[in-house]
Enzyme design. Structure first.
Site, PDB file in Angstrom:
ATOM      1  N   GLN A 255       0.945  -0.988  -0.261  1.00 58.86           N
ATOM      2  CA  GLN A 255       0.071   0.086  -0.780  1.00 58.86           C
ATOM      3  C   GLN A 255       0.791   1.128  -0.237  1.00 58.86           C
ATOM      4  OE1 GLN A 255      -2.839  -1.577  -1.498  1.00 58.86           O
ATOM      5  NE2 GLN A 255      -3.463   0.485  -0.077  1.00 58.86           N
ATOM      6  N   HIS A 258       1.652   2.617  -3.632  1.00 56.42           N
ATOM      7  CA  HIS A 258       0.412   3.832  -4.076  1.00 56.42           C
ATOM      8  C   HIS A 258       0.905   5.150  -4.634  1.00 56.42           C
ATOM      9  CE1 HIS A 258      -2.598   1.065  -5.273  1.00 56.42           C
ATOM     10  NE2 HIS A 258      -2.877   0.558  -4.146  1.00 56.42           N
ATOM     11  N   HIS A 323      -8.941  -0.418   3.974  1.00 53.77           N
ATOM     12  CA  HIS A 323      -8.226  -1.743   4.038  1.00 53.77           C
ATOM     13  C   HIS A 323      -8.280  -2.766   5.507  1.00 53.77           C
ATOM     14  CE1 HIS A 323      -7.267  -0.505  -0.490  1.00 53.77           C
ATOM     15  NE2 HIS A 323      -7.854  -1.680  -0.403  1.00 53.77           N
ATOM     16  N   ASP A 356      -7.376  -6.501  -4.144  1.00 56.31           N
ATOM     17  CA  ASP A 356      -6.996  -5.535  -4.996  1.00 56.31           C
ATOM     18  C   ASP A 356      -6.614  -5.439  -6.539  1.00 56.31           C
ATOM     19  OD1 ASP A 356      -6.452  -3.034  -3.730  1.00 56.31           O
ATOM     20  OD2 ASP A 356      -4.244  -2.557  -3.988  1.00 56.31           O
TER      21      ASP A 356
END
Length: 427
Positions: A255, A258, A323, A356
């Site tokens: 994550q 990103h 998440h 995802d």
């Protein structure tokens, strides 16, 4: 990552702040671009595309030849992976279909609910440093299943004036009707007002940076709905000694890569586990192609040591993560009591990246604490519920007096008369 040991509840608000700008910091530029697009359409969109994406475009619309060329350049292996993901996502979202709800609330009074698709939807797909073709699967598949007639997609072009081939391939595979080379604030404005090229839509979906998020919120002031305020990505992992530290670190980094404004958090009751994860992050981050981005994101992130599961749960519900990964021995406690999370991943072998891409659930989820009041995208996001009612002569006799009394009590004489006339006609 910042290490925080046994914080008091009074400190949680400060500790759990997201690394985002406030709306007031960026709404001025968003408002300005919206007004320009509303007034001058394609001309302004092309101007800002040249300014932000560094490319001058003759046409914003992607043509069939470009889609064919893109499809031919996507590898067979990737096409197979996309097909597998598409199948799982279709299965999960098709299962969300509901039948008509019918009830006779009293004799002669029939009420029912049916769902209809939103006719025109817009999908925003980030391009930039990570072309998120997977988001097309998450948005276009339920839009197609719902029966949306127009599915418009906007995604920023690269410096050659092209959109990533995987985005174009996935878009045509999933039923997108038109694709435009436009990103950022100007894309949201284009779909909000409509231009010479871009159709006006009724609802806009898709993630984006903070500018896109504010632009979507502004769109709601012009009779355009949005899926949710979806901003920079985030992940919270709760883990104890039953967790695999390497797995936990890999999820946090997945994550973190990103974007520089992403945030990841580990909450744990085990100091040993926290130290092991910290070490794993140091080792794994060096192997990433997006090490610089992940490194900046890690700077926004936290390792939080708490006393027990109840304290961990309270802190997690206060944060409301997009998440949420649960890797603990007492997993049932968290699953039964979690109230605020966009999507939950359970156990050592359920990486967040499965959601995802390919497990079937939707990855377009509420961020920035909005999991406290928003759901992630689902089939119903692309539909409207409409209610119907039909009242017979017997029904109006049974319900009429109650309506008359209630209307009179509110001082609404015409409401009462609408019933009184009907009752008199039946005498």
């Amino acid at each position: 990552m910042q290490r925080i040991n046994y914080p008091q509840p009074t400190e949680w608000e400060e500790i759990l702040k997201r690394p985002t700008q406030t709306v007031s910091d960026i709404e001025e530029i968003v408002n300005s671009i919206f007004k320009e697009v509303q007034a001058e359409g394609d001309t302004v969109i092309k101007k800002y595309t040249a300014q932000f994406d560094k490319v001058s475009l003759e046409s914003l619309l992607v043509n069939d030849a470009e889609i064919d060329n893109a499809s031919n350049s996507v590898s067979d292996a990737l096409k197979q992976a996309i097909t597998l993901a598409k199948s799982n996502i279709e299965k999960f979202h098709a299962a969300q279909k509901t039948s008509k709800v019918e009830v006779e609330t009293m004799p002669g009074v029939e009420c029912w609910q049916e769902k209809r698709p939103i006719q025109k939807v817009g999908l925003y797909i980030p391009g930039g440093t990570a072309p998120l073709f997977s988001t097309i699967l998450m948005l276009a598949i339920p839009a197609t299943l719902a029966g949306c007639k127009e599915i418009v997609l906007c995604s920023p072009p690269d410096k050659k004036g092209e959109i990533n081939p995987a985005i174009l391939y996935t878009a045509q595979l999933c039923g997108v009707t038109q694709i435009f080379k436009v990103g950022g604030i100007q894309a949201i404005a284009g779909m909000t007002f409509g231009t010479e090229s871009i159709p006006k839509v009724y609802k806009i979906f898709g993630p984006g940076n903070q500018y896109v998020t504010v632009a979507k919120q502004l769109a709601t002031q012009y009779n355009v709905a949005i899926d949710m305020p979806a901003g920079p990505s985030e992940l919270l992992v709760v883990a104890d000694d039953s967790a695999n530290a390497a797995f936990v670190a890999s999820d946090l980094l997945s994550q973190a890569e990103h974007g520089v404004d992403s945030q990841v958090i580990l909450v744990s009751t085990s100091e040993k586990l926290v130290k092991a994860v910290e070490k794993e992050i140091e080792n794994q981050i060096q192997l990433l192609s997006r090490e610089e981005i992940a490194g900046k994101s890690i700077g926004n992130s936290k390792l939080i040591l708490v006393k027990n599961d109840q304290e961990a749960l309270d802190l997690i519900n206060e944060y409301g993560p997009e998440h949420f990964i649960v890797c603990v021995e007492n997993v049932g406690f968290y699953l039964e009591n979690i109230q605020n999370a966009g999507s939950v991943f359970i156990g050592n072998y359920t990486p967040e990246s499965a959601g995802d891409y390919a497990s079937g659930t939707n990855h377009t989820l509420p961020t920035n604490g909005y999991a406290k009041q928003y759901s992630g995208v689902n089939l119903d996001s692309f539909m409207k519920s409409m209610t119907f009612q039909k009242i017979s002569k017997k029904g109006i006799k049974g319900i009429g007096t109650a309506i008359e009394l209630m209307a009179e009590a509110e001082g609404l004489q015409a409401h009462k008369n609408a019933v009184t006339l009907r009752l008199k006609s039946l005498k």
